[in-house]
Enzyme design. Structure first.
Site, short mmCIF file in Angstrom:
data_model
loop_
_atom_site.label_atom_id
_atom_site.label_comp_id
_atom_site.label_asym_id
_atom_site.label_seq_id
_atom_site.Cartn_x
_atom_site.Cartn_y
_atom_site.Cartn_z
NE ARG A 70 -3.48 0.04 2.79
CZ ARG A 70 -4.01 0.25 4.00
NH1 ARG A 70 -3.93 -0.69 4.94
NH2 ARG A 70 -4.61 1.39 4.28
CD GLN A 101 -12.94 7.75 8.37
OE1 GLN A 101 -13.38 6.75 8.94
NE2 GLN A 101 -13.55 8.27 7.32
CG ASN A 102 -7.99 8.80 3.60
OD1 ASN A 102 -8.78 7.91 3.92
ND2 ASN A 102 -8.28 9.71 2.69
CG HIS A 119 -8.22 5.87 11.37
ND1 HIS A 119 -9.23 5.69 10.44
CD2 HIS A 119 -8.83 6.01 12.57
CE1 HIS A 119 -10.40 5.69 11.07
NE2 HIS A 119 -10.18 5.89 12.36
CB CYS A 155 13.53 -1.20 16.90
SG CYS A 155 13.98 0.07 18.07
CB THR A 196 -15.81 8.23 4.84
OG1 THR A 196 -15.74 7.21 5.84
CG2 THR A 196 -16.82 9.28 5.25
CB ALA A 239 -14.11 13.24 -3.95
C1 BV8 Z 1 -11.37 2.25 18.87
C2 BV8 Z 1 -5.84 2.46 9.72
C3 BV8 Z 1 -11.47 0.87 20.64
C4 BV8 Z 1 -5.34 1.12 9.31
C5 BV8 Z 1 -8.22 2.18 10.16
C6 BV8 Z 1 -17.84 2.12 18.53
C7 BV8 Z 1 -16.96 2.93 19.23
C8 BV8 Z 1 -15.59 2.65 19.24
C9 BV8 Z 1 -15.09 1.55 18.51
C10 BV8 Z 1 -15.97 0.75 17.81
C11 BV8 Z 1 -17.33 1.03 17.82
N1 BV8 Z 1 -17.94 0.09 17.05
C12 BV8 Z 1 -17.01 -0.75 16.53
C13 BV8 Z 1 -15.81 -0.39 17.00
C14 BV8 Z 1 -14.57 -1.08 16.70
C15 BV8 Z 1 -13.88 -0.53 15.46
C16 BV8 Z 1 -14.81 -0.30 14.31
O1 BV8 Z 1 -15.21 0.83 14.04
N2 BV8 Z 1 -15.14 -1.37 13.59
C17 BV8 Z 1 -15.98 -1.20 12.42
C18 BV8 Z 1 -15.46 -2.07 11.29
C19 BV8 Z 1 -17.40 -1.57 12.81
N3 BV8 Z 1 -13.19 0.71 15.78
C20 BV8 Z 1 -11.94 0.63 16.27
O2 BV8 Z 1 -11.39 -0.43 16.56
C21 BV8 Z 1 -11.22 1.94 16.50
N4 BV8 Z 1 -10.65 1.88 17.81
O3 BV8 Z 1 -12.44 2.76 18.79
O4 BV8 Z 1 -10.81 1.95 20.03
C22 BV8 Z 1 -11.24 1.09 22.04
C23 BV8 Z 1 -12.19 1.79 22.80
C24 BV8 Z 1 -11.96 1.95 24.12
C25 BV8 Z 1 -10.77 1.46 24.66
C26 BV8 Z 1 -9.81 0.80 23.88
C27 BV8 Z 1 -10.05 0.63 22.55
C28 BV8 Z 1 -10.05 2.13 15.55
C29 BV8 Z 1 -10.53 2.23 14.15
C30 BV8 Z 1 -9.34 2.58 13.23
C31 BV8 Z 1 -9.02 1.40 12.34
N5 BV8 Z 1 -7.99 1.77 11.38
N6 BV8 Z 1 -7.24 2.56 9.34
C32 BV8 Z 1 -5.23 1.01 7.81
O5 BV8 Z 1 -5.56 1.96 7.08
O6 BV8 Z 1 -4.80 -0.07 7.40
S1 BV8 Z 1 -9.81 2.34 9.60
C33 BV8 Z 1 -9.88 2.20 7.92
O7 BV8 Z 1 -11.26 2.38 7.60
C34 BV8 Z 1 -9.17 3.29 7.11
O8 BV8 Z 1 -8.56 4.30 7.89
C35 BV8 Z 1 -10.32 3.93 6.34
O9 BV8 Z 1 -10.13 5.22 6.02
C36 BV8 Z 1 -11.37 3.77 7.36
C37 BV8 Z 1 -12.75 4.10 7.05
O10 BV8 Z 1 -13.07 3.53 5.86
P1 BV8 Z 1 -13.31 4.55 4.64
O11 BV8 Z 1 -12.27 5.61 4.67
O12 BV8 Z 1 -14.71 4.99 4.68
O13 BV8 Z 1 -12.97 3.63 3.43
P2 BV8 Z 1 -13.95 2.54 2.80
O14 BV8 Z 1 -13.12 1.72 1.88
O15 BV8 Z 1 -14.75 1.89 3.88
O16 BV8 Z 1 -15.00 3.41 1.97
C38 BV8 Z 1 -14.54 4.22 0.90
C39 BV8 Z 1 -15.71 5.09 0.53
O17 BV8 Z 1 -15.29 5.93 -0.54
C40 BV8 Z 1 -16.91 4.31 0.04
O18 BV8 Z 1 -18.09 4.82 0.64
C41 BV8 Z 1 -16.93 4.59 -1.47
O19 BV8 Z 1 -18.24 4.63 -1.99
C42 BV8 Z 1 -16.30 5.94 -1.52
N7 BV8 Z 1 -15.64 6.26 -2.79
C43 BV8 Z 1 -15.06 5.43 -3.67
N8 BV8 Z 1 -14.55 6.15 -4.70
C44 BV8 Z 1 -14.81 7.45 -4.44
C45 BV8 Z 1 -15.50 7.53 -3.22
N9 BV8 Z 1 -15.91 8.69 -2.69
C46 BV8 Z 1 -15.64 9.81 -3.38
N10 BV8 Z 1 -14.97 9.82 -4.55
C47 BV8 Z 1 -14.55 8.67 -5.11
N11 BV8 Z 1 -13.90 8.69 -6.27
ZN ZN Z 2 12.52 -0.53 19.74
#
Ligand code: BV8
Ligand code: ZN
Length: 254
Positions: A70, A101-102, A119, A155, A196, A239
């Site tokens: 990536r 989020q990127n 993120h 490291c 998003t 976008a």
């Molecule tokens: C946390 C880095 C926990 C890595 C990423 C409620 C509250 C808190 C947590 C949770 C909760 N419910 C669930 C959770 C757990 C989890 C979560 O959200 N799970 C989801 C799957 C349900 N959340 C977490 O674990 C988070 N941690 O909350 O802490 C905690 C709490 C207390 C104490 C201790 C711990 C951490 C989440 C971060 C994860 N890391 N990224 C990496 O990149 O490899 S998230 C990852 O998804 C990316 O960053 C990405 O950006 C992000 C969101 O996805 P999108 O950006 O929307 O991308 P996606 O592909 O989904 O969609 C793309 C969109 O673009 C589409 O809609 C498409 O139609 C559109 N598109 C396409 N082409 C275009 C376009 N739009 C415009 N123009 C175009 N041309």
């Molecule tokens: Zn180290």
């Protein structure tokens, strides 16, 4: 661009605009969206399963290889007209906050400043043991299209494995960035939600915070999301096409 005059007036009079982006804003730069980035070696993986500390613990080479694949795409990519229009907005509104989020740096390379990365950043690895910053060798990793497993580098301080500088599922968001993002969502009077799927929490809750406060909220996405019926205006399309037209229409020629 056909937008109701009353919405144009509200956007134009906004004192603080928050632009919130996801992987879709970088799609037209050739960076696969988060859920599209699972092809080749990773096609049978689930993003939520691969982007976790447990996956890295279990198979560091598979995870590090995915991020290097990536990262090579990010290094080869250029900002697209959406990133450029967002950067241009800074000079046209009293106050602009960009929250993403990127994990790529395309907003910065387009000229945006003080971008809040909720993120993390793919270009900022750190040691999984002592958490000191690591460094990549210069240049673009020569990654085969189908990807390959790669043993993470070590490291220089403690010999621990380097890990990608991103926030994995189950990990906390960086406190300063998350607090600043909440403050901006609570104070903005216009919120642009761009590219998003709004499924990842707690990042996606920023949009609902702005909606609840009565800020004018605009969604830009070619596909439907759960927010379609909650935002003030849905602009359906890529976008890279919509953002320059929106900034032109509301805030004058860019
Ligand atoms: C946390 C880095 C926990 C890595 C990423 C409620 C509250 C808190 C947590 C949770 C909760 N419910 C669930 C959770 C757990 C989890 C979560 O959200 N799970 C989801 C799957 C349900 N959340 C977490 O674990 C988070 N941690 O909350 O802490 C905690 C709490 C207390 C104490 C201790 C711990 C951490 C989440 C971060 C994860 N890391 N990224 C990496 O990149 O490899 S998230 C990852 O998804 C990316 O960053 C990405 O950006 C992000 C969101 O996805 P999108 O950006 O929307 O991308 P996606 O592909 O989904 O969609 C793309 C969109 O673009 C589409 O809609 C498409 O139609 C559109 N598109 C396409 N082409 C275009 C376009 N739009 C415009 N123009 C175009 N041309
Ligand atoms: Zn180290």
């Amino acid at each position: 661009m056909d937008i109701e005059e009353r919405l144009v007036r509200r956007l134009r009079s906004a004192r603080h605009v928050l632009v919130f982006t996801g992987a879709g804003v970088s799609a037209e730069s050739g960076i696969p969206t988060f859920r599209d980035a699972l092809t080749g070696l990773w096609e049978n993986f689930d993003a939520e399963a691969l982007a976790t500390p447990e996956a890295f613990e279990r198979d560091p080479a598979m995870v590090w290889g995915w991020y290097e694949w990536r990262r090579a795409k990010v290094l080869r990519a250029q900002p697209n007209p959406a990133h450029l229009a967002i950067a241009a907005l800074a000079a046209r509104v009293p106050r602009l906050t960009v929250v993403t989020q990127n994990v790529d740096d395309l907003h910065e390379r387009a000229g945006s400043h003080d971008v809040l990365h909720l993120h993390g950043r793919i270009d900022r690895p750190f040691c999984a043991v002592c958490r000191r910053p690591g460094a990549y060798p210069p240049g673009i990793p020569d990654e085969p299209e189908g990807g390959r497993p790669l043993e993470p580098p070590r490291c220089i301080h403690c010999g621990g494995r380097l890990r990608p500088g991103v926030v994995w599922f189950g990990e906390m968001l960086p406190e300063a960035e998350w607090d600043a993002a909440i403050a901006a969502a609570e104070s903005c009077d216009a919120f642009l939600c761009i590219g998003t799927s709004s499924v990842v929490q707690p990042a996606a809750s920023l949009t609902t915070m702005a909606i609840r406060r009565g800020a004018i909220t605009i969604q830009v996405n070619p596909n439907p999301t759960d927010l379609d019926h909650s935002v003030s205006l849905n602009l359906s399309g890529p976008a890279g096409m919509i953002m320059p037209a929106l900034v032109d229409r509301v805030w004058g020629e860019i």
